[in-house]
Design a protein around this motif. Structure first.
Motif, short mmCIF file in Angstrom:
data_model
loop_
_atom_site.label_atom_id
_atom_site.label_comp_id
_atom_site.label_asym_id
_atom_site.label_seq_id
_atom_site.Cartn_x
_atom_site.Cartn_y
_atom_site.Cartn_z
N ARG A 220 6.83 -6.77 -15.00
CA ARG A 220 6.23 -6.31 -16.25
C ARG A 220 6.01 -7.48 -17.21
NH1 ARG A 220 5.26 -3.28 -13.48
NH2 ARG A 220 5.86 -1.12 -13.18
N ASP A 221 4.84 -7.51 -17.83
CA ASP A 221 4.52 -8.51 -18.86
C ASP A 221 4.65 -9.95 -18.36
OD1 ASP A 221 4.20 -6.34 -20.46
OD2 ASP A 221 6.01 -6.64 -21.66
N ASP A 222 4.57 -10.13 -17.04
CA ASP A 222 4.61 -11.48 -16.48
C ASP A 222 5.86 -12.25 -16.92
OD1 ASP A 222 3.26 -13.17 -14.71
OD2 ASP A 222 2.49 -14.41 -16.33
N ILE A 223 6.99 -11.53 -16.97
CA ILE A 223 8.26 -12.17 -17.40
C ILE A 223 8.83 -13.04 -16.28
CG2 ILE A 223 10.66 -11.69 -18.03
CD1 ILE A 223 9.48 -9.15 -19.50
N LEU B 99 12.33 3.42 -10.03
CA LEU B 99 12.64 3.01 -11.39
C LEU B 99 11.45 2.29 -12.03
CD1 LEU B 99 14.84 2.70 -13.61
CD2 LEU B 99 15.52 0.58 -12.49
N ALA B 100 10.77 1.47 -11.25
CA ALA B 100 9.68 0.64 -11.79
C ALA B 100 8.55 1.48 -12.38
CB ALA B 100 9.13 -0.28 -10.71
N SER B 101 8.38 2.70 -11.87
CA SER B 101 7.26 3.52 -12.36
C SER B 101 7.46 3.95 -13.82
CB SER B 101 7.06 4.74 -11.46
OG SER B 101 8.19 5.57 -11.48
N ASN C 89 0.83 -1.21 0.00
CA ASN C 89 0.00 0.00 0.00
C ASN C 89 0.86 1.26 0.00
OD1 ASN C 89 -2.17 -1.72 0.18
ND2 ASN C 89 -2.60 -1.32 2.34
N PHE C 90 1.97 1.21 0.75
CA PHE C 90 2.83 2.39 0.92
C PHE C 90 3.53 2.75 -0.38
CE2 PHE C 90 6.58 4.70 2.53
CZ PHE C 90 5.97 5.57 3.43
N TYR C 91 3.96 1.73 -1.14
CA TYR C 91 4.77 1.99 -2.34
C TYR C 91 4.01 1.86 -3.66
CZ TYR C 91 8.94 2.30 0.50
OH TYR C 91 9.87 2.71 1.42
N SER C 92 2.78 1.37 -3.61
CA SER C 92 2.03 1.19 -4.85
C SER C 92 1.72 2.53 -5.50
CB SER C 92 0.73 0.44 -4.55
OG SER C 92 0.12 0.05 -5.74
N CYS C 93 1.81 2.58 -6.82
CA CYS C 93 1.39 3.77 -7.56
C CYS C 93 0.77 3.29 -8.87
CB CYS C 93 2.57 4.72 -7.80
SG CYS C 93 3.86 4.03 -8.86
N PRO C 94 -0.03 4.14 -9.52
CA PRO C 94 -0.73 3.68 -10.72
C PRO C 94 0.20 3.13 -11.80
CG PRO C 94 -1.58 5.81 -10.01
CD PRO C 94 -0.40 5.51 -9.15
N GLU C 95 1.40 3.71 -11.94
CA GLU C 95 2.34 3.26 -12.98
C GLU C 95 3.02 1.95 -12.59
OE1 GLU C 95 1.61 7.34 -12.50
OE2 GLU C 95 2.99 6.21 -11.21
N ALA C 96 3.08 1.66 -11.28
CA ALA C 96 3.74 0.44 -10.80
C ALA C 96 2.95 -0.10 -9.60
CB ALA C 96 5.19 0.75 -10.41
N PRO C 97 1.77 -0.69 -9.87
CA PRO C 97 0.92 -1.15 -8.77
C PRO C 97 1.53 -2.35 -8.05
CG PRO C 97 -0.03 -1.77 -10.89
CD PRO C 97 1.16 -0.92 -11.19
#
Length: 447
Positions: free
Chosen positions: A290-293, A256-258, A117-125
């Motif tokens: 990303r992309d279920d890699i 970076l993930a965002s 919850n603390f680190y989730s963001c729309p670009e990197a849920p």
């Protein structure tokens, strides 16, 4: 296994029946003498910082009290206590008596959810399943390297960079390839150099942002350029983000993930630095797949590896949700304000010292200072320079040779302000007494 007709098990070990029990007797001769040696893994575990510091003759000037600007622990001087809300969360966790038993090896679900919850963001849920709690950020890095790399693989590591990456990798039989950071570009990655090192055995690219030892913070454009290289070569990223949100300039402090559209990332973080409790040993891995890699296999691999240690301290896990929810923004702001002010003091004081070239940091807790060795003929290198700085001025800075980057030294900016000013004054006096201007010959050549 079944006995065959010769009374030998299928695996070739002889057994004899003694009082109704089967015991294996090896046909090999027994050892004749004691010989117990440490394993290859133990012998190959080397800490480059220890290797350099242990070899230094550190005898301070008895007339000046020692100032250690070398230790990356924000608690050592007592001037940066953690917030009362953080302490209260720990007290409540202990008093609840709910957290005295074993937690799941990947952490309590509720605590993992709190981190997500603390680190989730729309670009990197993030969801709870994307979080693995670890015994400090060091174990997070250990697990990430262990799950991605086999012996004989290679990983790409920043230079200068945190020494633990190499310590862990080499002990696992993994080759370390160092890619350069560019001091003249505020320690951005030399992208061409980094890309030139990638081959078919490259199993992981490590990005440290904000940086230890450089104190640099990459902007959005540079992070996107790094991701493009990783994407082109299909190399996953280990993002060491223990200093995330400890950014002293109004630039990008996004994870970076965002910015990643296809590159899978294992982001390693923890409570240590932002909450000023490194000894509590609470870290985490955030799985940005990303992309279920990575898919289920890498996740299952991390679960299996986490069972070697049985996870982070249960009491800190029990306090985690409350720590993340109730630490006031003012606490974070005060820490960053202090680091910014001290960095600026250090930078401005040492910028005017002949022979020194500080690189202004933008985050974390460090500043790197370049040494024009040509102007200091009394010293062979940065190790010699910093050793003599202790002997003459009782100021200890870490030579950047410890980070495989000679002719710089690192200063930790968490010391109290008056101590920082005193240390800078002593460094100035030291440099003034050893500085030699360029010889006239080279001046003639310049004209």
């Amino acid at each position: 296994s079944r006995m065959n007709r010769n009374g030998v098990h299928g695996n070739g070990v002889h057994h004899v029946n003694i009082k109704g029990a089967l015991y294996p007797i090896k046909s090999k001769s027994r050892r004749q003498r004691w010989e117990v040696k440490p394993s290859e893994m133990a012998n190959n575990t080397l800490n480059p910082i220890r290797a350099i510091v242990d070899g230094m003759k550190l005898t301070p000037n008895p007339e000046k009290p020692m100032i250690a600007l070398s230790i990356g622990d924000p608690t050592v001087f007592g001037n940066l206590p953690t917030d009362g809300a953080v302490l209260q969360a720990m007290k409540d966790a202990i008093d609840s008596q709910k957290y005295n038993g074993y937690a799941p090896s990947v952490g309590y679900l509720q605590s993992r959810q709190a981190v997500a919850n603390f680190y989730s963001c729309p670009e990197a849920p993030l969801e709870a399943e994307d979080v693995i709690l670890t015994s400090g950020c060091s174990q997070a890095i250990d697990l990430a390297i262990s799950v991605l790399c086999n012996p004989g693989d290679n990983i790409l590591v920043p230079c200068p960079g945190f020494s633990l990456y190499k310590t862990l990798a080499v002990s696992m039989g993994i080759e370390v390839k160092l890619y350069n950071l560019l001091p003249e570009k505020s320690w951005e990655v030399d992208l061409q150099h980094m890309e030139s090192l990638i081959d078919e055995r490259t199993s992981c690219l490590i990005i440290t942002n904000p940086s230890n030892p450089c104190g640099s913070v990459f902007n959005k454009k540079h992070l996107q350029e790094i991701l493009k290289v990783a994407s082109r070569h299909c190399v996953p990223i280990l993002a060491d983000e223990i200093y995330s949100d400890m950014v002293t300039v109004d630039s990008n402090d996004d994870a970076l993930a965002s910015f990643s559209s296809d590159v899978p990332i294992l982001s390693c973080g923890g409570l240590a630095k932002r909450w000023l409790v490194p000894g509590w040993r609470m870290g985490w891995i955030l799985i940005h797949d990303r992309d279920d890699i990575f898919g289920t296999e890498i996740r299952q691999g991390l679960v299996k590896l986490s069972q070697r240690i049985l996870g982070a301290c249960s009491i800190v896990q029990g306090a985690l949700e409350q720590i993340l929810d109730s630490t006031p923004q003012s606490f974070y702001n005060n820490t960053i304000g202090f680091l910014k002010s001290n960095s600026e003091i250090c930078f401005s004081e040492l910028s005017s010292v002949p022979g020194l070239n500080p690189v202004m940091p933008s985050g974390a807790m460090y500043i790197m200072i370049g040494i024009d060795m040509d102007h200091f003929p009394d010293f062979k290198n940065d190790v010699d320079f910093t050793e003599r700085l202790v002997t003459e001025q009782s100021v200890f800075c870490l030579p950047a040779s410890a980070f495989e980057y000679p002719n710089f030294f690192r200063i930790v900016v968490t010391v109290p302000e008056e101590m920082m000013l005193e240390a800078c004054a002593r460094i100035r006096e030291f440099c003034q007494s050893h500085y030699r201007p360029p010889s006239r010959d080279s001046n003639d050549l310049d004209q």
